[in-house]
Design an enzyme around this catalytic site. Structure first.
Site, PDB file in Angstrom:
ATOM      1  N   THR A 110     -17.796 -48.302 -55.119  1.00 37.94           N
ATOM      2  CA  THR A 110     -17.084 -47.791 -56.456  1.00 37.94           C
ATOM      3  C   THR A 110     -16.333 -46.711 -55.684  1.00 37.94           C
ATOM      4  O   THR A 110     -16.348 -46.319 -54.637  1.00 37.94           O
ATOM      5  CB  THR A 110     -18.314 -47.272 -57.301  1.00 37.94           C
ATOM      6  OG1 THR A 110     -17.656 -46.775 -58.381  1.00 37.94           O
ATOM      7  CG2 THR A 110     -19.061 -46.224 -56.406  1.00 37.94           C
ATOM      8  N   ALA A 158     -26.688 -48.551 -61.369  1.00 37.03           N
ATOM      9  CA  ALA A 158     -26.173 -48.221 -62.805  1.00 37.03           C
ATOM     10  C   ALA A 158     -27.392 -47.834 -63.571  1.00 37.03           C
ATOM     11  O   ALA A 158     -27.083 -47.002 -64.331  1.00 37.03           O
ATOM     12  CB  ALA A 158     -25.541 -49.662 -63.307  1.00 37.03           C
TER      13      ALA A 158
END
Lengths: 313, 236
Positions: A110, A158
């Site tokens: 990310t 997440a």
């Protein structure tokens, strides 16, 4: 308490073969018992206790491992020394060989960044989530809106990030009700850091930046599941962070205008998605100012590519 | 010379005996299956195949993976069948509890948020289930919520989950999301086209994924209620 039938044969074997332990082992057990007493007061169990108490097999599991702990809903009360071959692993991540191959989506791949400037804080993130080499989603919302004046970014697991930041939102609201004023960024980040510190070593993966504006001005803290909590003017987190740092460091000045700062953040994420295979999707941009946060833009990286590369040709 | 075979957990293992092997009990097993959900303007479709397999065997050809939760919500669960069953029982119980204490049914968004917390409650011994919820939101628009095994979720318009998800998702990206196509008209999806697309997509999945096949169960959620349709697929 009835033992779950799945574990019955083992417990019969276990009682027939008592194991004698060392002093070190018993010391560790006492420490763990102490920890588990606090576990039952911890955030995770207090959130879930009222609703899911009847349906967890967790209590049975801790019984069958031979160490009776205080009431916890969490079920990972087995002492480290007591861990058995089929015991519940503390962390089930992508590198788990025994469990299902590709399980939980982790967002180490990310790029998220945030920096302070004279008009507040700019927060820019990409939107890709990968599970191994498979791109699970290109539209992940990696900025969590904790409340109208606090933002949290998401990197790592997440579910870990969204769960703990949602819990943080609840804690911030409770603070507001009790103290009749908004919580400071420092206090909010400290609440989050302390919540996850209790789970240190158990496999949580979370690297988040808590951004906001309080009476001391713009606030930016980096908090992660290892226990780090640092205040700073600029952070980039994730596999594409190095590329993002390069761009932001070369363009960051304190006297940037809002437009210039947004463009800097956008460009930094775009460059990171260009070079990092695990970042991509869209660039989500937020600006935190004295009135709260505003969602500035959401642009597809492909569109940005045309915008930045076309004029060169 | 040795043959490569797949172990129970889907990893290649050598078939050539090399000495004493320590076997570990794994609380999980992979039962296959694919689930798909598509949301339209005023409808939602949740479809799943009905094959239940384990390793090389097929346990059942009639084990659908969509479960009706309320009049406006259907959930599709694939992965480890044991956890799927338990999870749906837990969700049903929570729905009942909510109904009794709040005197109304849970909305799709509320079910999704609840499921996220249920899944995260087992963060350190997860339910090995890939969930997708399809239904209508409070305004009557179609909604699809896709989950990972520990509870991270997001609302979208379409999602494929399960064993053939990596094959189906790109096709859906192209046909429903119009991704990577230049200069095409973005037509809104109507119900008939969506159902036909779902059937075609599963036929393709059954061709190339061993764990998908036998039959396809489609649940179409509209404000009139939930309609079910069964379509045969390849049985090999």
């Amino acid at each position: 308490m009835k033992c779950h039938p799945l574990f019955l044969p083992y417990s019969r074997w276990r009682d027939a073969h008592p194991i004698v332990h060392s002093q070190k082992y018993h010391r560790m057990r006492r420490v763990c018992r102490l920890i588990s007493k606090t576990l039952s007061k911890m955030a995770l169990s207090s959130v879930l206790q009222s609703e899911s108490a009847d349906f967890s097999f967790n209590n049975d599991r801790s019984f069958s491992f031979g160490c009776r702990f205080g009431q916890t809903d969490l079920g990972f009360g087995a002492a480290p020394g007591d861990r058995l071959n089929f015991a519940i692993k503390a962390s089930l991540g992508p590198d788990d060989k025994d469990g299902p191959e590709r399980k939980i989506e982790f967002l180490h791949g990310t790029t998220t960044l945030a920096f302070k400037f004279q008009h507040g804080v700019i927060v820019a993130v990409d939107s890709r989530a990968t599970a191994g080499a498979y791109i699970a989603s290109q539209t992940v919302k990696k900025v969590i809106e904790i409340n109208p004046y606090l933002l949290g970014t998401m990197a790592g697991g997440a579910a870990d990030c969204s769960f703990w930041e949602r819990l943080l939102a609840r804690q911030c609201r409770v603070y507001e009700l009790r103290n009749k004023e908004r919580i400071s960024v420092a206090a909010a980040s400290k609440l989050l850091a302390n919540m996850v510190y209790q789970y240190k070593g158990m496999g949580l993966s979370m690297g988040t930046m808590v951004c906001g504006w309080d009476k001391r001005g713009p606030g930016l803290y980096y908090v992660d599941s290892e226990g780090n909590r640092v205040c700073g003017d600029l952070f980039a987190v994730g596999s594409g962070s190095m590329y993002a740092y390069g761009v932001v460091d070369s363009g960051l000045r304190q006297d940037l205008s809002v437009e210039e700062a947004c463009e800097l953040g956008r460009r930094a994420i775009y460059q990171a998605t260009y070079r990092d295979a695990y970042s991509g999707g869209q660039v989500n941009l937020y600006h935190v100012h004295s009135e709260g946060w505003t969602r500035v833009s959401q642009e597809d990286v492909l569109k940005l590519h045309h915008q930045y590369q076309e004029p060169k040709k | 010379m040795f043959t490569q075979v797949y172990g129970d957990n889907g990893k290649m293992k050598e078939y050539h005996y090399t000495g004493p092997v320590e076997h570990r009990f794994s609380p999980y097993s992979f039962n296959g299956g694919t689930v798909l959900a598509v949301a339209g303007e005023d409808f939602a479709i949740v479809a799943s195949d009905t094959r239940l397999s384990e390793g090389y065997s097929i346990h059942s050809r009639d084990s659908p993976k969509c479960y009706k939760l309320t009049n406006t919500t259907v959930i599709g669960c694939s992965g480890f069948h044991g956890d799927c069953l338990t999870l749906t029982k837990i969700i049903d119980a929570r729905l009942k509890m909510y109904k009794h204490s709040n005197n109304k049914s849970m909305t799709s968004g509320a079910i999704a948020a609840t499921l996220s917390t249920i899944l995260y409650g087992r963060r350190f011994f997860p339910y090995y289930v890939y969930n997708i919820i399809g239904g209508l939101d409070e305004e009557g628009k179609g909604a699809v919520y896709s989950f990972d095994p520990v509870g991270s979720y997001q609302r979208g318009t379409y999602k494929a989950g399960g064993s053939a998800s990596a094959m189906l998702q790109p096709l859906l990206d192209n046909q429903i999301g119009f991704k990577n196509m230049e200069g095409v008209q973005h037509l809104p999806l109507n119900q008939e086209k969506a159902v036909q697309l779902v059937k075609d997509v599963f036929i393709s999945a059954a061709e190339r994924d061993v764990y998908t096949g036998d039959a396809l169960r489609i649940c179409i959620v509209t404000k009139e209620g939930i309609k079910e349709e069964t379509v045969p697929l390849r049985k090999d």
